[in-house]
Scaffold this motif. Sequence first.
Motif, PDB file in Angstrom:
ATOM      1  N   ASN A 102      39.156  27.539  29.330  1.00  0.00           N
ATOM      2  CA  ASN A 102      39.191  28.679  30.049  1.00  0.00           C
ATOM      3  C   ASN A 102      37.722  29.018  30.770  1.00  0.00           C
ATOM      4  O   ASN A 102      36.812  29.405  30.066  1.00  0.00           O
ATOM      5  CB  ASN A 102      39.329  29.913  28.896  1.00  0.00           C
ATOM      6  CG  ASN A 102      40.718  29.632  28.461  1.00  0.00           C
ATOM      7  OD1 ASN A 102      41.635  30.129  29.046  1.00  0.00           O
ATOM      8  ND2 ASN A 102      41.010  28.970  27.269  1.00  0.00           N
ATOM      9  N   PRO A 136      36.769  31.669  33.698  1.00  0.00           N
ATOM     10  CA  PRO A 136      37.000  32.645  34.548  1.00  0.00           C
ATOM     11  C   PRO A 136      35.759  32.580  35.739  1.00  0.00           C
ATOM     12  O   PRO A 136      34.761  32.431  35.354  1.00  0.00           O
ATOM     13  CB  PRO A 136      36.772  33.929  33.721  1.00  0.00           C
ATOM     14  CG  PRO A 136      37.111  33.416  32.293  1.00  0.00           C
ATOM     15  CD  PRO A 136      36.401  32.075  32.204  1.00  0.00           C
ATOM     16  N   GLY A 191      38.314  35.827  40.895  1.00  0.00           N
ATOM     17  CA  GLY A 191      39.461  35.447  40.405  1.00  0.00           C
ATOM     18  C   GLY A 191      40.492  36.267  39.733  1.00  0.00           C
ATOM     19  O   GLY A 191      41.523  35.977  39.145  1.00  0.00           O
ATOM     20  N   LEU A 220      39.934  40.456  33.838  1.00  0.00           N
ATOM     21  CA  LEU A 220      39.914  39.347  32.702  1.00  0.00           C
ATOM     22  C   LEU A 220      40.987  40.113  31.779  1.00  0.00           C
ATOM     23  O   LEU A 220      41.001  41.121  31.541  1.00  0.00           O
ATOM     24  CB  LEU A 220      38.511  39.306  32.080  1.00  0.00           C
ATOM     25  CG  LEU A 220      37.479  38.659  32.845  1.00  0.00           C
ATOM     26  CD1 LEU A 220      36.334  38.475  32.092  1.00  0.00           C
ATOM     27  CD2 LEU A 220      37.947  37.362  33.421  1.00  0.00           C
ATOM     28  N   TYR A 241      45.143  37.681  37.785  1.00  0.00           N
ATOM     29  CA  TYR A 241      44.281  37.780  36.502  1.00  0.00           C
ATOM     30  C   TYR A 241      43.870  36.310  35.877  1.00  0.00           C
ATOM     31  O   TYR A 241      44.498  35.464  36.005  1.00  0.00           O
ATOM     32  CB  TYR A 241      44.844  38.908  35.471  1.00  0.00           C
ATOM     33  CG  TYR A 241      46.075  38.175  34.885  1.00  0.00           C
ATOM     34  CD1 TYR A 241      45.737  37.681  33.428  1.00  0.00           C
ATOM     35  CD2 TYR A 241      47.352  38.062  35.095  1.00  0.00           C
ATOM     36  CE1 TYR A 241      46.834  37.075  32.741  1.00  0.00           C
ATOM     37  CE2 TYR A 241      48.349  37.670  34.447  1.00  0.00           C
ATOM     38  CZ  TYR A 241      48.145  37.002  33.078  1.00  0.00           C
ATOM     39  OH  TYR A 241      49.143  36.590  32.596  1.00  0.00           O
ATOM     40  N   GLN A 242      42.697  36.499  34.846  1.00  0.00           N
ATOM     41  CA  GLN A 242      42.260  35.324  34.378  1.00  0.00           C
ATOM     42  C   GLN A 242      42.056  35.777  32.883  1.00  0.00           C
ATOM     43  O   GLN A 242      41.704  36.743  32.337  1.00  0.00           O
ATOM     44  CB  GLN A 242      41.035  34.860  34.679  1.00  0.00           C
ATOM     45  CG  GLN A 242      40.869  34.913  36.170  1.00  0.00           C
ATOM     46  CD  GLN A 242      39.401  34.696  36.671  1.00  0.00           C
ATOM     47  OE1 GLN A 242      38.925  33.686  36.729  1.00  0.00           O
ATOM     48  NE2 GLN A 242      38.707  35.952  37.154  1.00  0.00           N
TER      49      GLN A 242
END
Length: 423
Positions: free
Chosen positions: A322, A324, A328, A331, A361-362
Amino acid sequence: MPTAAHLHALDLGRFVTASPSSFHAAAEGARRLGDAGFRLLSEEEDWPTAPGGYAVVRDGALIAWSVPDGAGPLTPLRILGAHTDSPSFKLKPKPTTGRLGWLQAGVEVYGGPLLNSWLDRELRLAGRLVMLDGATHLVATGPLLRFPQLAIHLDRNVNEGLALGRQQHMNPVWGLGDPGSADLLGLLADAAGVDAREVGGFDIVVADAQESAVFGAEGEFFASGRLDNLSSVHAGLTALAGSQGAGDSIAVLAAFDHEEVGSASRSGASGPFLEDVLARIGDALGATAGDRRRALAASWHLSADAGHAVHPNYAERHDPANHPVLNGGPLLKINANQRYATDAPGAALFARLCAEAEVPYQEFVSNNDLPCGSTIGPLTATRLGIRTVDVGIPLLSMHSARELAGVQDPWRLAKVAERFFAG
């Protein structure tokens, strides 16, 4: 022509500049909401029962809400939680110190600042002065202080590792002269236009004086102090002002103080402020205790606080799967040990909100070998029993005097917050 995200970032910069302390952030938030038609209330007065937008300030915290037409005892709430404080330094009693011809300020470390980031930059003082008669005055100086670093000629091994003693080394200079004939508190009183002899107490912090900046190869970066967590407060203010009266839920912005030191205060997330406000909103709508519990059971809390982007020079400090990145998207913050309050229903809600807002979203999750920070999310979920999801924008250099974000992410968070408030 500037994009919507660029304009949002510039306004975020103006908000940060106007908010060098938590007290200023709460006051600036209330001012902005007032311009949008919200009514500022006192906790000591009877509150109106009519639909509309309202706000109340308690010390360095701000809670604002919008009651739609037709709201009743069982109307659910959509609460966006954030915090107004940032890691810094706070003036001690008897703050005027110094030696060897230097005037210095006695400060205490507030929260967990990245100490070396505060070196060799111009700093200001800001906060509140409380007079003997109880009157409160906000005050902020221009560039005034500096933590000067020792020259490399006097510490040849400094690049092998810099060790800073909080008591010995973190004493900023603010002038030249004899401390016995200088008065830092008097300088602040002059800046506030009050008599220093009438000052009975003060809460004053150190803040970075540098303006925010948009930069990068394509203007993709945004650097500023106090993005943790004024980026979330600003997103909540923007969304609340823009969605006033929309939807079938009561939209609430809860911007708490003292998150960086544990939230255990009357204006922190562990205190009674939000619960008190929600009870009074319920009273105005004729809600019984049972009605309030039913309304909370149908409600959501979006806990918005900054998170970590992957660092290109320290990739091993992040979860390997993961990563981010800046720009991007906001979160979705997840932790198996409930340091964040996100669960599967919360993750599904956030995915739906982002899809409706057309925002990517991340996910963020910590490396197992490193401890995970926490937020106000678990605290509010524990106090109110409300369903909670933890989110925020990705940053580099978190807790630095000057943090780094992407230009797109604060705007995207505000768009998602608008969808959230719309119910």
